[in-house]
Design a protein around this motif. Structure first.
Motif, PDB file in Angstrom:
ATOM      1  N   ALA A 189      -0.547  33.196  43.923  1.00 30.22           N
ATOM      2  CA  ALA A 189      -1.194  33.608  42.856  1.00 30.22           C
ATOM      3  C   ALA A 189      -0.491  33.475  41.590  1.00 30.22           C
ATOM      4  CB  ALA A 189      -1.716  35.257  42.984  1.00 30.22           C
ATOM      5  N   PRO A 190      -1.164  32.976  40.473  1.00 33.89           N
ATOM      6  CA  PRO A 190      -0.604  32.964  39.108  1.00 33.89           C
ATOM      7  C   PRO A 190      -0.109  33.961  38.514  1.00 33.89           C
ATOM      8  CG  PRO A 190      -3.139  32.495  38.753  1.00 33.89           C
ATOM      9  CD  PRO A 190      -2.620  32.640  40.513  1.00 33.89           C
ATOM     10  N   GLU A 191       0.774  34.247  37.777  1.00 34.82           N
ATOM     11  CA  GLU A 191       1.255  35.367  37.226  1.00 34.82           C
ATOM     12  C   GLU A 191       0.347  35.523  35.992  1.00 34.82           C
ATOM     13  OE1 GLU A 191       4.130  37.469  37.639  1.00 34.82           O
ATOM     14  OE2 GLU A 191       4.231  36.377  39.414  1.00 34.82           O
ATOM     15  N   PRO A 192      -0.075  37.170  35.824  1.00 29.20           N
ATOM     16  CA  PRO A 192      -0.844  37.448  34.637  1.00 29.20           C
ATOM     17  C   PRO A 192      -0.092  36.839  33.467  1.00 29.20           C
ATOM     18  CG  PRO A 192      -0.880  39.189  36.052  1.00 29.20           C
ATOM     19  CD  PRO A 192       0.258  38.183  36.630  1.00 29.20           C
ATOM     20  N   ALA A 193      -1.067  36.491  32.355  1.00 26.91           N
ATOM     21  CA  ALA A 193      -0.531  36.218  31.125  1.00 26.91           C
ATOM     22  C   ALA A 193      -0.889  37.253  29.962  1.00 26.91           C
ATOM     23  CB  ALA A 193      -1.077  34.870  30.556  1.00 26.91           C
ATOM     24  N   THR A 194      -0.019  37.684  29.249  1.00 27.20           N
ATOM     25  CA  THR A 194      -0.227  38.662  28.182  1.00 27.20           C
ATOM     26  C   THR A 194      -0.192  38.033  26.872  1.00 27.20           C
ATOM     27  OG1 THR A 194       0.704  40.121  29.399  1.00 27.20           O
ATOM     28  CG2 THR A 194       0.595  40.907  27.233  1.00 27.20           C
ATOM     29  N   PHE A 195      -1.330  38.376  25.954  1.00 33.42           N
ATOM     30  CA  PHE A 195      -1.521  37.834  24.644  1.00 33.42           C
ATOM     31  C   PHE A 195      -1.839  38.991  23.802  1.00 33.42           C
ATOM     32  CE2 PHE A 195      -2.685  34.341  27.349  1.00 33.42           C
ATOM     33  CZ  PHE A 195      -2.332  33.087  26.688  1.00 33.42           C
ATOM     34  N   GLU A 196      -1.064  38.932  22.524  1.00 29.60           N
ATOM     35  CA  GLU A 196      -1.372  39.838  21.491  1.00 29.60           C
ATOM     36  C   GLU A 196      -1.986  39.380  20.438  1.00 29.60           C
ATOM     37  OE1 GLU A 196       2.620  41.710  20.972  1.00 29.60           O
ATOM     38  OE2 GLU A 196       2.094  43.349  22.539  1.00 29.60           O
ATOM     39  N   PHE A 197      -2.983  39.895  19.656  1.00 29.44           N
ATOM     40  CA  PHE A 197      -3.731  39.315  18.497  1.00 29.44           C
ATOM     41  C   PHE A 197      -3.341  40.399  17.419  1.00 29.44           C
ATOM     42  CE2 PHE A 197      -5.527  37.945  22.292  1.00 29.44           C
ATOM     43  CZ  PHE A 197      -5.817  36.806  22.212  1.00 29.44           C
ATOM     44  N   TYR A 198      -2.724  40.032  16.581  1.00 30.58           N
ATOM     45  CA  TYR A 198      -2.347  40.860  15.193  1.00 30.58           C
ATOM     46  C   TYR A 198      -3.472  40.679  13.886  1.00 30.58           C
ATOM     47  CZ  TYR A 198       1.982  42.215  17.571  1.00 30.58           C
ATOM     48  OH  TYR A 198       2.764  42.716  18.406  1.00 30.58           O
ATOM     49  N   TYR A 199      -3.819  41.588  13.516  1.00 33.63           N
ATOM     50  CA  TYR A 199      -5.131  41.302  12.273  1.00 33.63           C
ATOM     51  C   TYR A 199      -4.399  42.261  11.068  1.00 33.63           C
ATOM     52  CZ  TYR A 199      -8.081  39.785  16.248  1.00 33.63           C
ATOM     53  OH  TYR A 199      -8.486  39.220  17.327  1.00 33.63           O
ATOM     54  N   ARG A 200      -4.201  41.485  10.163  1.00 33.02           N
ATOM     55  CA  ARG A 200      -3.976  42.289   8.747  1.00 33.02           C
ATOM     56  C   ARG A 200      -5.521  42.199   8.093  1.00 33.02           C
ATOM     57  NH1 ARG A 200       1.338  40.994   5.926  1.00 33.02           N
ATOM     58  NH2 ARG A 200       0.193  39.010   5.712  1.00 33.02           N
ATOM     59  N   VAL A 201      -5.965  43.321   7.524  1.00 33.53           N
ATOM     60  CA  VAL A 201      -7.210  43.248   6.964  1.00 33.53           C
ATOM     61  C   VAL A 201      -7.094  43.445   5.275  1.00 33.53           C
ATOM     62  CG1 VAL A 201      -9.479  44.473   6.581  1.00 33.53           C
ATOM     63  CG2 VAL A 201      -8.373  43.957   9.164  1.00 33.53           C
ATOM     64  N   ASP A 252     -15.942  40.014  34.596  1.00 39.57           N
ATOM     65  CA  ASP A 252     -15.858  38.828  35.275  1.00 39.57           C
ATOM     66  C   ASP A 252     -14.524  38.679  36.061  1.00 39.57           C
ATOM     67  OD1 ASP A 252     -18.286  38.303  34.405  1.00 39.57           O
ATOM     68  OD2 ASP A 252     -18.051  36.893  33.164  1.00 39.57           O
ATOM     69  N   GLY A 253     -13.530  39.475  35.783  1.00 36.85           N
ATOM     70  CA  GLY A 253     -12.242  39.252  36.284  1.00 36.85           C
ATOM     71  C   GLY A 253     -11.185  38.228  35.567  1.00 36.85           C
ATOM     72  N   VAL A 254     -11.670  37.763  34.652  1.00 34.56           N
ATOM     73  CA  VAL A 254     -10.907  36.850  33.760  1.00 34.56           C
ATOM     74  C   VAL A 254      -9.793  37.485  33.038  1.00 34.56           C
ATOM     75  CG1 VAL A 254     -10.940  35.291  31.963  1.00 34.56           C
ATOM     76  CG2 VAL A 254     -12.538  35.223  33.566  1.00 34.56           C
ATOM     77  N   VAL A 272      -4.551  40.963  28.723  1.00 31.14           N
ATOM     78  CA  VAL A 272      -3.663  40.567  30.080  1.00 31.14           C
ATOM     79  C   VAL A 272      -4.897  39.678  30.983  1.00 31.14           C
ATOM     80  CG1 VAL A 272      -2.598  41.394  31.971  1.00 31.14           C
ATOM     81  CG2 VAL A 272      -2.295  42.491  29.978  1.00 31.14           C
ATOM     82  N   LEU A 273      -4.422  38.421  30.887  1.00 31.27           N
ATOM     83  CA  LEU A 273      -5.232  37.374  31.526  1.00 31.27           C
ATOM     84  C   LEU A 273      -5.064  37.514  32.965  1.00 31.27           C
ATOM     85  CD1 LEU A 273      -5.478  34.661  28.748  1.00 31.27           C
ATOM     86  CD2 LEU A 273      -7.200  36.435  29.216  1.00 31.27           C
ATOM     87  N   ALA A 274      -5.881  37.229  33.934  1.00 33.14           N
ATOM     88  CA  ALA A 274      -5.774  36.949  35.138  1.00 33.14           C
ATOM     89  C   ALA A 274      -4.841  35.919  35.593  1.00 33.14           C
ATOM     90  CB  ALA A 274      -6.792  37.211  36.231  1.00 33.14           C
ATOM     91  N   ASP A 275      -5.133  34.608  34.680  1.00 28.62           N
ATOM     92  CA  ASP A 275      -4.517  33.370  35.009  1.00 28.62           C
ATOM     93  C   ASP A 275      -4.395  32.792  33.618  1.00 28.62           C
ATOM     94  OD1 ASP A 275      -3.991  30.764  35.522  1.00 28.62           O
ATOM     95  OD2 ASP A 275      -5.312  30.792  37.269  1.00 28.62           O
ATOM     96  N   PRO A 276      -3.125  32.327  33.402  1.00 31.76           N
ATOM     97  CA  PRO A 276      -2.560  31.937  32.211  1.00 31.76           C
ATOM     98  C   PRO A 276      -3.311  30.689  31.641  1.00 31.76           C
ATOM     99  CG  PRO A 276      -0.820  31.334  33.452  1.00 31.76           C
ATOM    100  CD  PRO A 276      -1.786  32.371  34.444  1.00 31.76           C
ATOM    101  N   LYS A 277      -4.117  29.987  32.717  1.00 32.45           N
ATOM    102  CA  LYS A 277      -4.838  28.740  32.232  1.00 32.45           C
ATOM    103  C   LYS A 277      -6.193  29.159  31.586  1.00 32.45           C
ATOM    104  CE  LYS A 277      -8.125  28.465  36.151  1.00 32.45           C
ATOM    105  NZ  LYS A 277      -8.518  27.819  37.427  1.00 32.45           N
ATOM    106  N   HIS A 278      -6.557  30.289  31.600  1.00 29.36           N
ATOM    107  CA  HIS A 278      -7.645  31.055  30.765  1.00 29.36           C
ATOM    108  C   HIS A 278      -7.481  31.250  29.452  1.00 29.36           C
ATOM    109  CE1 HIS A 278      -9.101  32.713  34.786  1.00 29.36           C
ATOM    110  NE2 HIS A 278      -9.534  31.645  34.663  1.00 29.36           N
ATOM    111  N   THR A 279      -7.606  30.208  28.581  1.00 32.14           N
ATOM    112  CA  THR A 279      -7.400  30.007  27.085  1.00 32.14           C
ATOM    113  C   THR A 279      -8.666  30.717  26.441  1.00 32.14           C
ATOM    114  OG1 THR A 279      -7.953  27.806  26.706  1.00 32.14           O
ATOM    115  CG2 THR A 279      -5.729  28.452  27.216  1.00 32.14           C
ATOM    116  N   TYR A 280      -8.591  30.836  25.273  1.00 33.68           N
ATOM    117  CA  TYR A 280      -9.917  31.209  24.564  1.00 33.68           C
ATOM    118  C   TYR A 280     -10.954  30.260  24.660  1.00 33.68           C
ATOM    119  CZ  TYR A 280      -8.731  35.725  22.715  1.00 33.68           C
ATOM    120  OH  TYR A 280      -8.431  36.980  22.856  1.00 33.68           O
ATOM    121  N   GLU A 281     -10.421  28.931  24.583  1.00 31.36           N
ATOM    122  CA  GLU A 281     -11.530  27.450  24.620  1.00 31.36           C
ATOM    123  C   GLU A 281     -12.002  27.629  25.895  1.00 31.36           C
ATOM    124  OE1 GLU A 281      -8.327  27.319  23.563  1.00 31.36           O
ATOM    125  OE2 GLU A 281      -8.390  27.232  21.517  1.00 31.36           O
ATOM    126  N   TYR A 282     -11.227  27.864  27.044  1.00 27.72           N
ATOM    127  CA  TYR A 282     -11.786  27.974  28.391  1.00 27.72           C
ATOM    128  C   TYR A 282     -12.565  29.280  28.645  1.00 27.72           C
ATOM    129  CZ  TYR A 282     -11.858  28.852  33.549  1.00 27.72           C
ATOM    130  OH  TYR A 282     -12.216  28.854  34.728  1.00 27.72           O
TER     131      TYR A 282
END
Length: 155
Positions: A30-42, A68-70, A96-106
């Protein structure tokens, strides 16, 4: 077959067909989960409008991907203290994405966007406005480390 041979056959079968053995093999693949952080300055004075648009046009997409489990988990956080203007951020959204291949484009397929937002003209206009309200936006992928091998005593 004598009794000791029977025991060996049973133990071998248990080792091969054990549910734990299957889980270990599955977990290793199983792939390792991938963690992404999105910072917003308004921009000052526009945080409420930004959040209204974020909750209306962005969060439902993320919620569907979680269904969907993504996405395994997600949360929003806000600074509890003030920061200097150059370091200020107003919201951090962690995914936290289940699979690092799941980019936003995907993940953000045109079909999903059309399904959730049939009025594409309004959706695109509001998304444009949401980004107009930003002074800065950063997407940061996190490399996670397992600390179990770190020493807890000084060398």
């Amino acid at each position: 077959m004598n009794r000791s041979t029977s025991c060996v056959v049973i133990l071998a079968a248990l080792a091969v067909f054990s549910p734990d053995r299957g889980l270990v093999a599955h977990e290793a693949d199983a792939p390792e989960p991938a963690t992404f952080e999105f910072y917003y300055r308004v921009k000052w004075g526009y945080f409420d409008e930004f959040m209204t648009l974020f909750k209306k046009n962005h969060y439902p997409i993320l919620a569907r991907l979680k269904e969907d489990g993504v996405i395994l988990d997600m949360w929003a956080s806000y600074p509890a203290m003030h920061l200097s203007e150059e370091h200020r951020w107003d919201m951090r959204f962690t995914v936290v994405l289940a699979d690092p291949k799941h980019t936003y484009e995907y993940m953000y397929t045109p079909e999903l966007i059309r399904e959730l937002y049939p009025d594409q003209e309004t959706f695109k206009k509001e998304e444009q406005r949401r980004f107009e309200l930003l002074e800065a936006h950063m997407d940061i992928s996190q490399k996670m480390f397992d600390l179990s091998e770190w020493s807890t005593t000084p060398d």
